[in-house]
Design a protein around this motif. Structure first.
Motif, PDB file in Angstrom:
ATOM      1  N   ARG A 115      41.978  16.345 138.224  1.00 29.29           N
ATOM      2  CA  ARG A 115      40.938  15.521 138.834  1.00 29.29           C
ATOM      3  C   ARG A 115      40.549  14.389 137.889  1.00 29.29           C
ATOM      4  NH1 ARG A 115      35.839  18.561 139.460  1.00 29.29           N
ATOM      5  NH2 ARG A 115      35.198  16.748 140.693  1.00 29.29           N
ATOM      6  N   VAL A 116      40.064  13.297 138.453  1.00 31.91           N
ATOM      7  CA  VAL A 116      39.410  12.232 137.696  1.00 31.91           C
ATOM      8  C   VAL A 116      37.945  12.231 138.108  1.00 31.91           C
ATOM      9  CG1 VAL A 116      39.297   9.766 137.216  1.00 31.91           C
ATOM     10  CG2 VAL A 116      41.523  10.856 137.600  1.00 31.91           C
ATOM     11  N   VAL A 117      37.038  12.355 137.118  1.00 30.84           N
ATOM     12  CA  VAL A 117      35.607  12.528 137.400  1.00 30.84           C
ATOM     13  C   VAL A 117      34.829  11.348 136.824  1.00 30.84           C
ATOM     14  CG1 VAL A 117      33.602  14.042 137.097  1.00 30.84           C
ATOM     15  CG2 VAL A 117      35.898  15.031 137.325  1.00 30.84           C
ATOM     16  N   LYS A 118      33.897  10.830 137.623  1.00 33.19           N
ATOM     17  CA  LYS A 118      33.080   9.696 137.191  1.00 33.19           C
ATOM     18  C   LYS A 118      31.968  10.157 136.241  1.00 33.19           C
ATOM     19  CE  LYS A 118      33.659   6.892 141.380  1.00 33.19           C
ATOM     20  NZ  LYS A 118      32.930   6.219 142.493  1.00 33.19           N
ATOM     21  N   ILE A 119      31.725   9.355 135.220  1.00 34.97           N
ATOM     22  CA  ILE A 119      30.567   9.525 134.340  1.00 34.97           C
ATOM     23  C   ILE A 119      29.402   8.769 134.975  1.00 34.97           C
ATOM     24  CG2 ILE A 119      29.644   9.025 132.029  1.00 34.97           C
ATOM     25  CD1 ILE A 119      32.555   9.158 131.020  1.00 34.97           C
TER      26      ILE A 119
ATOM     27  N   ILE B 175      31.187  18.727 124.566  1.00 38.89           N
ATOM     28  CA  ILE B 175      30.477  19.532 125.566  1.00 38.89           C
ATOM     29  C   ILE B 175      30.297  20.925 124.993  1.00 38.89           C
ATOM     30  CG2 ILE B 175      30.439  20.402 127.935  1.00 38.89           C
ATOM     31  CD1 ILE B 175      32.363  18.189 128.729  1.00 38.89           C
ATOM     32  N   THR B 176      29.090  21.458 125.054  1.00 45.04           N
ATOM     33  CA  THR B 176      28.825  22.802 124.540  1.00 45.04           C
ATOM     34  C   THR B 176      29.210  23.850 125.573  1.00 45.04           C
ATOM     35  OG1 THR B 176      26.552  22.926 125.387  1.00 45.04           O
ATOM     36  CG2 THR B 176      26.883  21.850 123.235  1.00 45.04           C
ATOM     37  N   ASP B 177      29.228  25.103 125.158  1.00 42.69           N
ATOM     38  CA  ASP B 177      29.557  26.201 126.067  1.00 42.69           C
ATOM     39  C   ASP B 177      28.542  26.339 127.190  1.00 42.69           C
ATOM     40  OD1 ASP B 177      31.775  26.764 124.590  1.00 42.69           O
ATOM     41  OD2 ASP B 177      30.968  28.538 123.594  1.00 42.69           O
ATOM     42  N   SER B 178      27.332  25.791 126.976  1.00 40.48           N
ATOM     43  CA  SER B 178      26.303  25.869 128.021  1.00 40.48           C
ATOM     44  C   SER B 178      26.300  24.647 128.932  1.00 40.48           C
ATOM     45  CB  SER B 178      24.923  26.024 127.367  1.00 40.48           C
ATOM     46  OG  SER B 178      24.622  24.897 126.558  1.00 40.48           O
ATOM     47  N   GLY B 179      27.183  23.675 128.664  1.00 40.67           N
ATOM     48  CA  GLY B 179      27.291  22.513 129.535  1.00 40.67           C
ATOM     49  C   GLY B 179      26.500  21.297 129.117  1.00 40.67           C
ATOM     50  N   ARG B 180      26.000  21.302 127.880  1.00 40.66           N
ATOM     51  CA  ARG B 180      25.328  20.100 127.378  1.00 40.66           C
ATOM     52  C   ARG B 180      26.398  19.127 126.889  1.00 40.66           C
ATOM     53  NH1 ARG B 180      20.976  19.649 122.424  1.00 40.66           N
ATOM     54  NH2 ARG B 180      19.825  17.827 123.218  1.00 40.66           N
ATOM     55  N   VAL B 181      26.235  17.858 127.183  1.00 35.99           N
ATOM     56  CA  VAL B 181      27.284  16.886 126.882  1.00 35.99           C
ATOM     57  C   VAL B 181      26.720  15.696 126.117  1.00 35.99           C
ATOM     58  CG1 VAL B 181      26.977  15.746 129.128  1.00 35.99           C
ATOM     59  CG2 VAL B 181      29.121  15.436 127.873  1.00 35.99           C
TER      60      VAL B 181
ATOM     61  N   ASN C  93      27.899  20.256 135.399  1.00 34.08           N
ATOM     62  CA  ASN C  93      28.094  21.440 136.231  1.00 34.08           C
ATOM     63  C   ASN C  93      29.524  21.937 136.043  1.00 34.08           C
ATOM     64  OD1 ASN C  93      25.493  21.114 137.613  1.00 34.08           O
ATOM     65  ND2 ASN C  93      26.454  19.353 138.597  1.00 34.08           N
ATOM     66  N   GLY C  94      29.738  23.200 136.304  1.00 33.98           N
ATOM     67  CA  GLY C  94      31.100  23.721 136.276  1.00 33.98           C
ATOM     68  C   GLY C  94      31.525  24.308 134.943  1.00 33.98           C
TER      69      GLY C  94
ATOM     70  N   PRO D 279      37.365  23.959 137.030  1.00 32.60           N
ATOM     71  CA  PRO D 279      37.787  22.556 137.149  1.00 32.60           C
ATOM     72  C   PRO D 279      37.386  21.906 138.462  1.00 32.60           C
ATOM     73  CG  PRO D 279      39.571  23.898 136.259  1.00 32.60           C
ATOM     74  CD  PRO D 279      38.510  24.844 136.730  1.00 32.60           C
ATOM     75  N   ASP D 280      37.374  22.692 139.539  1.00 35.52           N
ATOM     76  CA  ASP D 280      37.036  22.126 140.850  1.00 35.52           C
ATOM     77  C   ASP D 280      35.552  21.805 140.973  1.00 35.52           C
ATOM     78  OD1 ASP D 280      39.664  22.335 141.730  1.00 35.52           O
ATOM     79  OD2 ASP D 280      39.382  24.404 142.413  1.00 35.52           O
ATOM     80  N   ALA D 281      34.722  22.514 140.198  1.00 34.83           N
ATOM     81  CA  ALA D 281      33.271  22.316 140.297  1.00 34.83           C
ATOM     82  C   ALA D 281      32.725  21.396 139.210  1.00 34.83           C
ATOM     83  CB  ALA D 281      32.568  23.677 140.221  1.00 34.83           C
ATOM     84  N   PHE D 282      33.587  20.967 138.322  1.00 35.28           N
ATOM     85  CA  PHE D 282      33.107  20.169 137.186  1.00 35.28           C
ATOM     86  C   PHE D 282      32.562  18.826 137.665  1.00 35.28           C
ATOM     87  CE2 PHE D 282      33.463  17.005 133.871  1.00 35.28           C
ATOM     88  CZ  PHE D 282      32.949  17.653 132.768  1.00 35.28           C
ATOM     89  N   SER D 283      31.359  18.486 137.177  1.00 31.62           N
ATOM     90  CA  SER D 283      30.744  17.184 137.467  1.00 31.62           C
ATOM     91  C   SER D 283      29.622  16.950 136.478  1.00 31.62           C
ATOM     92  CB  SER D 283      30.204  17.121 138.904  1.00 31.62           C
ATOM     93  OG  SER D 283      29.136  18.043 139.067  1.00 31.62           O
ATOM     94  N   PHE D 284      29.209  15.695 136.360  1.00 31.07           N
ATOM     95  CA  PHE D 284      28.063  15.337 135.524  1.00 31.07           C
ATOM     96  C   PHE D 284      26.805  15.317 136.378  1.00 31.07           C
ATOM     97  CE2 PHE D 284      31.729  13.513 133.413  1.00 31.07           C
ATOM     98  CZ  PHE D 284      31.488  13.766 132.071  1.00 31.07           C
ATOM     99  N   ASN D 285      25.699  15.829 135.829  1.00 27.97           N
ATOM    100  CA  ASN D 285      24.425  15.742 136.531  1.00 27.97           C
ATOM    101  C   ASN D 285      23.909  14.316 136.444  1.00 27.97           C
ATOM    102  OD1 ASN D 285      23.956  18.453 137.450  1.00 27.97           O
ATOM    103  ND2 ASN D 285      23.676  19.038 135.309  1.00 27.97           N
ATOM    104  N   GLU D 286      23.733  13.705 137.578  1.00 25.83           N
ATOM    105  CA  GLU D 286      23.378  12.286 137.635  1.00 25.83           C
ATOM    106  C   GLU D 286      21.961  11.996 137.151  1.00 25.83           C
ATOM    107  OE1 GLU D 286      25.103   9.649 138.553  1.00 25.83           O
ATOM    108  OE2 GLU D 286      26.961  10.577 139.255  1.00 25.83           O
TER     109      GLU D 286
END
Length: 456
Positions: free
Chosen positions: A338-342, A356-362, A378-379, A387-394
């Motif tokens: 996938r290609v994911v937008k920042i 990115i930490t294990d808890s999802g902080r980036v 997320n993800g 991988p399918d659920a990975f996204s940045f919280n806007e």
């Protein structure tokens, strides 16, 4: 010695001189010189103490006067107006008590007159709230006791594994290993492997991370000639190179020893770039629920593009998984999932590193903007990626800048690696300053260095 000089001597010295002790030139003149110095010193000391005493007395008088005024309940001078009325000006005891020594004597650092704010930083009342603070930093050249003949360290990525820090430079094939104390010239700070592994060729290393005993290093974007060996003679092959070529990242898997490393594999990314200068600039890796590693590669240019690289706020990451087999070119490839937008709130001209930490902080850094973007994804949960659920919280991102100079100029001009030390601190590394006038001279001070930063 003249009679007048003799009169200036203390009694004890005068008598000794008259008794013949100082009659003969050298000793007598030396004694006179010493007496003059002593006399001058005594006079200066006396003057110094007299001056101090006078200032103390003056201060005491002012304080006493202030206290006396403070004891008067009301002072009411009156003045007559042309209409016959009077106006009273009064000072209460409370008001008079507010008069302090500060009111009469200038105190260093205090001024009632507001100074004009000379630059943007001085006008920024919230500067400390959105600026990371430098806790510690050191040039790479000061870390190594043995530098293996290296004078330039174009640092491009950094990661922490256990109690050790690992870093790569895009100019060298050696892997830098530092004790986490980052002490200068420590024997524990070493370069693993040869900086000149491939002769005169530079590594192009732009990212390093660790997963289950293996270090993964990413070469930004490498030219691949995609012609078939059966296409014809050398001239035909040369012509084919012009039409059939691509730029792909190369991901190396390394096993590190104490002094050298072994290359387990070298596999290209399926994802293609427009050229050699705007490929993957950072990467992290996480295993999925099945234990298969996914790599998240950060594109340097906006839109993952060289032609549209300056279209700020259009950052991208590419999620990849390794594919192997006889039907795969060169036997292995990092396939694009996938290609994911920042988020656009990471409004950067370029993107230079990611962690990115294990808890999802980036955290994502920008070299051109001299800033970092902090957010969440997320993800990723407990170090496992979907991988399918990975996204940045806007709606959870914020941008922090690196410190400026006293005249508000950018000095952290080349941040190319970033990693969380803990929840409150970041570790960063800086590339070499660009030459030929491409960057301000102020960028020189912080280049080719490692930096520990505190979050506000």
């Amino acid at each position: 010695m003249t009679p007048s000089e003799n009169k200036n001597l203390l009694p004890s010295h005068r008598s000794s001189y008259q008794n013949g002790t100082g009659e003969d030139g050298a000793e007598g003149e030396a004694s006179v010189a010493r007496l003059r110095i002593d006399d001058s010193f005594t006079t200066n000391v006396a003057w110094s103490y007299s001056t101090r005493a006078a200032l103390i007395v003056l201060a005491a008088v002012i304080v006493a006067a202030t206290t006396f005024v403070g004891g008067i309940a009301t002072i009411t001078p009156t003045s007559s107006h042309s209409d016959g009325s009077t106006a009273a000006a009064s000072m209460t005891a409370t008001e008079s008590n507010s008069l302090t020594l500060d009111s009469y004597l200038p105190i260093l650092g205090k001024s009632k007159k507001k100074r004009d704010k000379a630059n943007e930083c001085e006008s920024d009342d919230g500067y400390s709230k959105h600026t990371v603070k430098t806790a510690y930093e050191l040039p790479f050249a000061a870390l190594f006791r043995e530098n293996k003949g290296q004078k330039k360290f174009e640092a491009s990525s950094v990661t922490i594994v256990g109690n050790d820090v690992y870093s790569v430079c895009d100019s060298s094939f050696a892997i830098a290993k530092f004790d986490s104390s980052l002490l200068p010239f420590s024997p524990n700070n070493v370069q693993i492997g040869s900086p000149d592994r491939d002769g005169d060729q530079e590594s192009g290393y732009e990212a390093i991370f660790h997963h289950e005993g293996t270090f993964y290093v990413v070469r930004e974007s490498i030219l691949h000639h995609n012609h078939d060996d059966n296409e014809g003679g050398d001239e035909d092959k040369d012509a084919a190179v012009d039409e059939k070529h691509s730029y792909n990242a190369v991901i190396e898997e390394l096993l590190l020893g104490d002094t050298d490393y072994t290359v387990k594999s070298q596999c290209s990314s399926e994802f293609e770039f427009e050229g050699a200068s705007k490929g993957f600039e950072g990467a992290v890796g996480f295993a999925d629920a099945n234990g298969e590693l996914s790599i998240i590669g950060l594109c340097e240019g906006n839109h993952c593009s060289e032609s549209r690289k300056a279209d700020a706020g259009n950052g991208r990451v590419v999620i990849m998984k390794k594919k192997e087999g006889d039907d795969v070119k060169d036997g292995c490839m990092w396939e694009t999932l996938r290609v994911v937008k920042i988020p656009k709130s990471a409004y950067f001209i370029d993107y230079s590193a990611i962690d990115i930490t294990d808890s999802g902080r980036v955290v994502i850094s920008s070299q051109e903007n001299s800033a970092v973007w902090l957010g969440t994804v997320n993800g990723i949960e407990n170090g496992v990626i979907d991988p399918d659920a990975f996204s940045f919280n806007e709606d959870e991102g914020k941008t922090l800048q690196f410190p400026k100079s006293t005249d508000c100029h950018t000095v952290y001009c080349n941040i190319e690696g970033i990693h969380f030390i803990n929840d409150e601190m970041l570790l960063a590394v800086s590339d070499k300053m660009k030459g030929h006038g491409k960057q301000d001279f102020r960028c020189f001070e912080k280049d080719q260095s490692i930096h520990a930063m505190v979050l506000p």
